[in-house]
Motif scaffolding. Sequence first.
Motif, mmCIF file in Angstrom:
data_model
loop_
_atom_site.group_PDB
_atom_site.id
_atom_site.type_symbol
_atom_site.label_atom_id
_atom_site.label_comp_id
_atom_site.label_asym_id
_atom_site.label_seq_id
_atom_site.Cartn_x
_atom_site.Cartn_y
_atom_site.Cartn_z
ATOM 1 N N GLN A 72 12.567 12.237 -61.641
ATOM 2 C CA GLN A 72 13.626 12.653 -60.729
ATOM 3 C C GLN A 72 12.949 13.242 -59.490
ATOM 4 O O GLN A 72 12.144 14.162 -59.598
ATOM 5 C CB GLN A 72 14.527 13.712 -61.374
ATOM 6 C CG GLN A 72 15.400 13.187 -62.488
ATOM 7 C CD GLN A 72 16.529 12.294 -61.978
ATOM 8 O OE1 GLN A 72 16.960 12.411 -60.829
ATOM 9 N NE2 GLN A 72 17.000 11.396 -62.831
ATOM 10 N N VAL A 73 13.267 12.694 -58.311
ATOM 11 C CA VAL A 73 12.698 13.176 -57.055
ATOM 12 C C VAL A 73 13.674 14.181 -56.448
ATOM 13 O O VAL A 73 14.828 13.846 -56.152
ATOM 14 C CB VAL A 73 12.450 12.023 -56.064
ATOM 15 C CG1 VAL A 73 11.763 12.550 -54.805
ATOM 16 C CG2 VAL A 73 11.619 10.924 -56.711
ATOM 17 N N ILE A 74 13.207 15.400 -56.301
ATOM 18 C CA ILE A 74 14.032 16.460 -55.713
ATOM 19 C C ILE A 74 13.491 16.727 -54.318
ATOM 20 O O ILE A 74 12.351 17.164 -54.161
ATOM 21 C CB ILE A 74 13.971 17.735 -56.560
ATOM 22 C CG1 ILE A 74 14.368 17.411 -58.015
ATOM 23 C CG2 ILE A 74 14.863 18.819 -55.982
ATOM 24 C CD1 ILE A 74 14.079 18.534 -58.990
ATOM 25 N N SER A 75 14.283 16.437 -53.297
ATOM 26 C CA SER A 75 13.804 16.547 -51.920
ATOM 27 C C SER A 75 13.405 17.980 -51.585
ATOM 28 O O SER A 75 13.865 18.932 -52.213
ATOM 29 C CB SER A 75 14.873 16.070 -50.935
ATOM 30 O OG SER A 75 15.963 16.974 -50.911
ATOM 31 N N ALA A 76 12.530 18.109 -50.573
ATOM 32 C CA ALA A 76 12.010 19.425 -50.192
ATOM 33 C C ALA A 76 13.133 20.379 -49.806
ATOM 34 O O ALA A 76 13.039 21.597 -50.001
ATOM 35 C CB ALA A 76 11.012 19.274 -49.044
ATOM 36 N N ARG A 128 4.808 16.188 -49.801
ATOM 37 C CA ARG A 128 5.602 16.639 -48.655
ATOM 38 C C ARG A 128 7.052 16.172 -48.724
ATOM 39 O O ARG A 128 7.933 16.704 -48.037
ATOM 40 C CB ARG A 128 4.955 16.171 -47.343
ATOM 41 C CG ARG A 128 4.916 14.671 -47.162
ATOM 42 C CD ARG A 128 3.982 14.286 -46.017
ATOM 43 N NE ARG A 128 4.403 14.853 -44.743
ATOM 44 C CZ ARG A 128 5.134 14.210 -43.841
ATOM 45 N NH1 ARG A 128 5.541 12.967 -44.087
ATOM 46 N NH2 ARG A 128 5.462 14.776 -42.709
ATOM 47 N N SER A 129 7.329 15.182 -49.579
ATOM 48 C CA SER A 129 8.708 14.699 -49.720
ATOM 49 C C SER A 129 9.538 15.571 -50.643
ATOM 50 O O SER A 129 10.765 15.584 -50.559
ATOM 51 C CB SER A 129 8.705 13.265 -50.252
ATOM 52 O OG SER A 129 7.978 12.419 -49.406
ATOM 53 N N GLY A 130 8.869 16.275 -51.592
ATOM 54 C CA GLY A 130 9.604 17.099 -52.540
ATOM 55 C C GLY A 130 8.886 17.211 -53.870
ATOM 56 O O GLY A 130 7.665 17.015 -53.956
#
Length: 645
Positions: free
Chosen positions: A548-552, A521-523
């Motif tokens: 790499q965390v890509i936001s929603a 749910r964060s991305g």
Amino acid sequence: MKHMSAPKTLQRKVKRAVSTLLLGGMFFSYSTNAEAPLDIRVALVIGNAAYKNVPALVNATNDAKSMSTVLRKLGFNVVEVVDGSKDQMNKAIEQLQLQLKGRQAVGMLYYAGHGLQLDWRNFMVPVDAKLEEASDVPKQTIDIESVMDVLKKSGTRMNIIVLDACRDNPFAEKASGKGLAQLDAPPGTYLAFATSPGNVAEDGDAADGNGLFTQYLLKELQRPAKIEDVFKRVRLQVRQKSQGRQIPWDSSSLEDDFAFNDGKKFTFNPDDLIQEAQRAKDKEAKLKQEAEAAVQREKALAELRKMEQQRLAEAQKIQETAARQKAEAEAKERERQLAIAAEQERLKSAAAAQALERARAAEVQRLQDIEQAKLQAAQEDRKSKLSQEAAREQQFAEEKAEWDKIKDSKNVKDIYAFMNKFPSGMLSELAGTKLEILEKAQIKPQADKQGRVQEFAPRRYAKDDAFEFVGKDGLTGLVTWRQTFNVLSVDEEGAEVQGTRTGSPAWKLRVSHAGLQYSDRSGKYDPPITLMPAGLLQVGYKWNARTQVISATKQKQEWAEISAKIVARESIEVPAGKFDTFKIEISWVFQSGLRAKQTIWTDPSVGVAIRIHWQEYRSNGTRDFTVRELTSMKRLNTIAAISKP
């Protein structure tokens, strides 16, 4: 964020390039060198092949002699036993204890030979053992745990146990299972088996010179690397060579770093490798001569056989019956003998050709290893000039670039090459999950002491599986939300899932059967983050990963890095019932400076975490502590647990 389960100069470095050694040793011998404090290394090396009451092994003594030579070059004092009786093995263990006692040394046991398990204990079999019934095992063999006790009582700072003792076992009917039994490494110990518990290893043939496992271990010991990387590379190469029939296994509880070959004090003299390269060329030339000679012998025998066939034809023309029959019989017998000799020479010729082909392949691999050593040396030289953070950034960028080239590849050789290059890299576990998909393990996992059998690469999700959870404040215990996961579709790699949570809109996420998190749910995570290791779960296993965390909303992107370890095996109870779980502790670091600790209790057969603790630590000193627990699940249209009223 919540998750489902959830210098030496360059020239000198290059000269340490790898080549497989064919080395010898001495019977029951040891070497001594002057050591500085904490540099003391002592190894007991045993190789048993000439068994008196069962067929002999081909390579066990070769393995031990080669290992002794390599370990001596790496600073070990070696106590060596070749074809040892029980009495000789016990005396060697006493000698090991004397050399270790009170010296804070690194202690090591290497054993090649027959081994067996009985009632979850493992035993080395002396050459004079005559095992007629199970009760003979503890009387006539050596309990491996007794050697581990000697190491512990000697005050060692680190212990290494390497067992190439899983060969096809003539004592199998006296044992309680095939191969060796699984052991958890005691504190300060690295434990390595030639193959997975409950399975057998390949001894190799005389032409190989060493068993499959030891052959690759000898090679990797010549390369500067941490102990974990040594055995990871050995595992990969043995698995690849055996096409998944043999997969080495290890268990570690080491807290300190260790390298057999550190590239500095404990390493190989470059001249040794140059001489070994010449020996490899001489061996290839000899094999080529033998192959050519075998071909010539085969041709000569073919000519003789042709002559005898002509004689047979002439004999059949003789008019007198008795003389004709005698001549025919003699000619047929000569032709039969020549046919046998010709077949023997054909087999020898084929074997010689195969040996030559293996030698040529080994030389090609040796040259490839040298090139890889050059690249690694250059990389190490560049990294040594960078700060720690810059080095990690560069490492991740290099790994991800390499991974992006092969992530969609169906060629398993690409995955092996990547994992050999980055055995403990940030994407190694991700590559391991891909390997399990492309090349299924051909070994049969053994049940552990609790009776559980873990599957290699199990399919943990099925369409219409449903899971319900409750979320609580970790400090007060008050319920703050409820959550559901419904599996919408499933493929070979994983599942598409829809999630809902009290007070929030529904979202979709992608997870893998092997424990990879593609999104939540964060991305999205690029590459997918590894929250469970590839392969079987075992206490003590560690891994690192970065993504790499890509936001929603795609308005924010940052890297996140984890350091994970399986710390315990625990039986827990949640609203959905009681579960036998592995406890995984994961430390998270985000580019923004946020730090978090995640603890996951996971049942390997279930796709989602049974319980999660998530603790965020903010720069202002505050902490957010959330607990998520499984309350019910429906799997394969069957209610596996009923919601608590």
